[in-house]
Design a protein around this motif. Structure first.
Motif, PDB file in Angstrom:
ATOM      1  N   ARG A 188      44.550  71.499   8.510  1.00  0.00           N
ATOM      2  CA  ARG A 188      45.706  72.381   8.631  1.00  0.00           C
ATOM      3  C   ARG A 188      46.483  72.127   9.912  1.00  0.00           C
ATOM      4  N   ARG A 189      45.785  71.884  10.998  1.00  0.00           N
ATOM      5  CA  ARG A 189      46.461  71.697  12.279  1.00  0.00           C
ATOM      6  C   ARG A 189      45.637  70.769  13.154  1.00  0.00           C
ATOM      7  N   ILE A 190      46.341  69.839  13.811  1.00  0.00           N
ATOM      8  CA  ILE A 190      45.699  68.911  14.743  1.00  0.00           C
ATOM      9  C   ILE A 190      46.450  68.998  16.066  1.00  0.00           C
ATOM     10  N   GLU A 191      45.734  69.324  17.132  1.00  0.00           N
ATOM     11  CA  GLU A 191      46.348  69.458  18.445  1.00  0.00           C
ATOM     12  C   GLU A 191      45.543  68.665  19.468  1.00  0.00           C
ATOM     13  N   PHE A 192      46.215  68.305  20.543  1.00  0.00           N
ATOM     14  CA  PHE A 192      45.532  67.644  21.644  1.00  0.00           C
ATOM     15  C   PHE A 192      44.819  68.679  22.498  1.00  0.00           C
ATOM     16  N   ALA A 193      43.674  68.284  22.999  1.00  0.00           N
ATOM     17  CA  ALA A 193      42.984  69.150  23.947  1.00  0.00           C
ATOM     18  C   ALA A 193      43.826  69.289  25.212  1.00  0.00           C
ATOM     19  N   PRO A 194      43.775  70.435  25.874  1.00  0.00           N
ATOM     20  CA  PRO A 194      44.643  70.650  27.054  1.00  0.00           C
ATOM     21  C   PRO A 194      44.500  69.578  28.120  1.00  0.00           C
ATOM     22  N   GLU A 195      43.307  69.035  28.305  1.00  0.00           N
ATOM     23  CA  GLU A 195      43.108  68.083  29.401  1.00  0.00           C
ATOM     24  C   GLU A 195      43.749  66.724  29.130  1.00  0.00           C
ATOM     25  N   ILE A 196      44.099  66.428  27.884  1.00  0.00           N
ATOM     26  CA  ILE A 196      44.692  65.118  27.584  1.00  0.00           C
ATOM     27  C   ILE A 196      46.125  65.218  27.080  1.00  0.00           C
ATOM     28  N   SER A 197      46.619  66.427  26.892  1.00  0.00           N
ATOM     29  CA  SER A 197      47.959  66.573  26.317  1.00  0.00           C
ATOM     30  C   SER A 197      49.017  65.864  27.152  1.00  0.00           C
ATOM     31  N   GLU A 198      48.980  66.077  28.480  1.00  0.00           N
ATOM     32  CA  GLU A 198      50.011  65.501  29.344  1.00  0.00           C
ATOM     33  C   GLU A 198      49.976  63.977  29.326  1.00  0.00           C
ATOM     34  N   SER A 199      48.762  63.404  29.421  1.00  0.00           N
ATOM     35  CA  SER A 199      48.659  61.943  29.422  1.00  0.00           C
ATOM     36  C   SER A 199      49.102  61.362  28.091  1.00  0.00           C
ATOM     37  N   VAL A 200      48.786  62.041  26.994  1.00  0.00           N
ATOM     38  CA  VAL A 200      49.200  61.553  25.676  1.00  0.00           C
ATOM     39  C   VAL A 200      50.717  61.605  25.548  1.00  0.00           C
ATOM     40  N   TYR A 201      51.317  62.690  26.023  1.00  0.00           N
ATOM     41  CA  TYR A 201      52.770  62.796  25.946  1.00  0.00           C
ATOM     42  C   TYR A 201      53.448  61.708  26.770  1.00  0.00           C
ATOM     43  N   ARG A 202      52.893  61.434  27.969  1.00  0.00           N
ATOM     44  CA  ARG A 202      53.480  60.383  28.807  1.00  0.00           C
ATOM     45  C   ARG A 202      53.359  59.018  28.127  1.00  0.00           C
ATOM     46  N   ARG A 203      52.224  58.762  27.502  1.00  0.00           N
ATOM     47  CA  ARG A 203      52.039  57.487  26.824  1.00  0.00           C
ATOM     48  C   ARG A 203      52.992  57.365  25.639  1.00  0.00           C
ATOM     49  N   MET A 204      53.132  58.453  24.891  1.00  0.00           N
ATOM     50  CA  MET A 204      54.060  58.428  23.762  1.00  0.00           C
ATOM     51  C   MET A 204      55.494  58.211  24.240  1.00  0.00           C
ATOM     52  N   GLU A 205      55.842  58.824  25.361  1.00  0.00           N
ATOM     53  CA  GLU A 205      57.181  58.634  25.912  1.00  0.00           C
ATOM     54  C   GLU A 205      57.391  57.181  26.326  1.00  0.00           C
ATOM     55  N   ALA A 206      56.375  56.578  26.964  1.00  0.00           N
ATOM     56  CA  ALA A 206      56.481  55.168  27.358  1.00  0.00           C
ATOM     57  C   ALA A 206      56.615  54.265  26.136  1.00  0.00           C
ATOM     58  N   GLU A 207      55.872  54.568  25.077  1.00  0.00           N
ATOM     59  CA  GLU A 207      55.975  53.762  23.859  1.00  0.00           C
ATOM     60  C   GLU A 207      57.362  53.873  23.249  1.00  0.00           C
ATOM     61  N   ARG A 208      57.930  55.091  23.246  1.00  0.00           N
ATOM     62  CA  ARG A 208      59.272  55.263  22.691  1.00  0.00           C
ATOM     63  C   ARG A 208      60.320  54.525  23.524  1.00  0.00           C
ATOM     64  N   LYS A 209      60.162  54.569  24.866  1.00  0.00           N
ATOM     65  CA  LYS A 209      61.086  53.840  25.728  1.00  0.00           C
ATOM     66  C   LYS A 209      60.971  52.336  25.498  1.00  0.00           C
ATOM     67  N   GLN A 210      59.750  51.856  25.351  1.00  0.00           N
ATOM     68  CA  GLN A 210      59.553  50.431  25.083  1.00  0.00           C
ATOM     69  C   GLN A 210      60.204  50.030  23.765  1.00  0.00           C
TER      70      GLN A 210
END
Length: 304
Positions: free
Chosen positions: A169-191
């Motif tokens: 029903r729902r998949i979320e990132f754990a709080p301790e990795i959310s920020e790093s995952v978002y930064r990585r996703m942002e870098a991938e989108r920029k690339q």
């Protein structure tokens, strides 16, 4: 009255015994018929049925309706990248074999729910642990649900349970990795954006190069055609001049001399240093050109 009382008592006893020999199976029920503590028959079709009075035969009812298991708290599952995800799921299940279900759990449906939750948790771990975050969140979500459903169905079948559906029903990132995952996703989108820009710039250069080449080819073709037309025109003009010269050479010579005079003395400050006796002035004083040399000496200026 004394005679009626025993008859009434016998009727009540008979009705009580008769009622204990009858039971109704509802649409939602699965009934197990026991004889001396042993299951003799399983009844799942609704209707009115008869049995021996207790303690010879008894019935136990189970709920065969479709039921739902929802997780109270999301499960913390680790991916192949050692990233923790919080996954919230629900399961649809029902009793498939009442005899097996009763042998395994009795009438305790709570025990069945706990057993199914443990199996679902194991299947979820097995499917998510071998995949990346991106695969779990987006690309392979349907495949994960199919794997979990197949796994849980195979393990629940011997328990008399049929697992109908499993949904994440729902998949979320754990709080301790959310920020790093978002930064990585942002870098991938920029690339990806930079790659698309570079590809667009390369396509633009290629298109411009093709346009320039086509332009040069068109200009070269047009120039060649213009030169060919000019050559044809010059040839025709030369033919006309030659024909005119052949008909009246004196007039042609006179006309050419006038053109030379116009070009030589076109401006006020033009200066021409030449001998008056030159053939250039042969028509200066004589229209027909005869004795032009003698007449031009007195008429033509030496300078200017």
């Amino acid at each position: 009255m004394q005679r009626l009382f025993p008859a009434l008592v016998g009727l009540v006893i008979a009705l009580t015994v008769l009622s204990s020999c009858m039971f109704v199976v509802r649409e939602r029920d699965a009934v197990l018929l026991f004889a001396l503590g042993e299951v003799r028959k399983t009844i799942v079709e609704p209707g009115l049925y008869f049995k021996l009075p207790p303690p010879f035969q008894t019935v136990t009812r189970l709920d065969k309706r479709l039921q739902t298991i929802e997780t109270n708290d999301p499960e913390r599952i680790q991916t192949s990248e050692k990233k923790n995800l919080l996954i919230d799921s629900f399961v649809k299940w029902r009793i498939d074999d009442p005899r097996l279900f009763y042998v395994t759990f009795g009438v305790n449906e709570r025990a069945a729910v706990e057993r199914l939750q443990a199996q679902i948790r194991d299947a979820l771990n097995a499917s998510v642990n071998v995949r990346t975050v991106q695969a779990v969140v987006s690309t392979e979500r349907d495949a994960i649900m199919r794997e979990i459903l197949s796994n849980v169905q195979a393990r629940a079948k011997p328990l008399g349970v049929d697992v109908v559906d499993v949904r994440l029903r729902r998949i979320e990132f754990a709080p301790e990795i959310s920020e790093s995952v978002y930064r990585r996703m942002e870098a991938e989108r920029k690339q990806e954006a930079n790659r698309l820009r570079a590809s667009g710039a390369a396509d633009g250069e290629r298109i411009r190069a093709q346009a320039d080449r086509q332009r040069q080819e068109m200009l070269a073709t047009a120039y060649a055609q213009a030169q060919a037309i000019m050559g044809e025109g010059d040839g025709e003009a030369a033919g006309i001049y030659a024909g005119a010269y052949g008909k009246n050479p004196q007039f042609y010579d006179f006309y050419r001399s006038l053109e030379a005079y116009g070009k030589s003395f076109g401006g006020q400050g033009d200066t021409l240093v030449i001998s008056p006796k030159s053939d250039f002035f042969k028509f200066w004083g004589a229209a027909e050109g005869e004795n032009a040399s003698q007449q031009s000496r007195s008429a033509a200026p030496a300078v200017q």
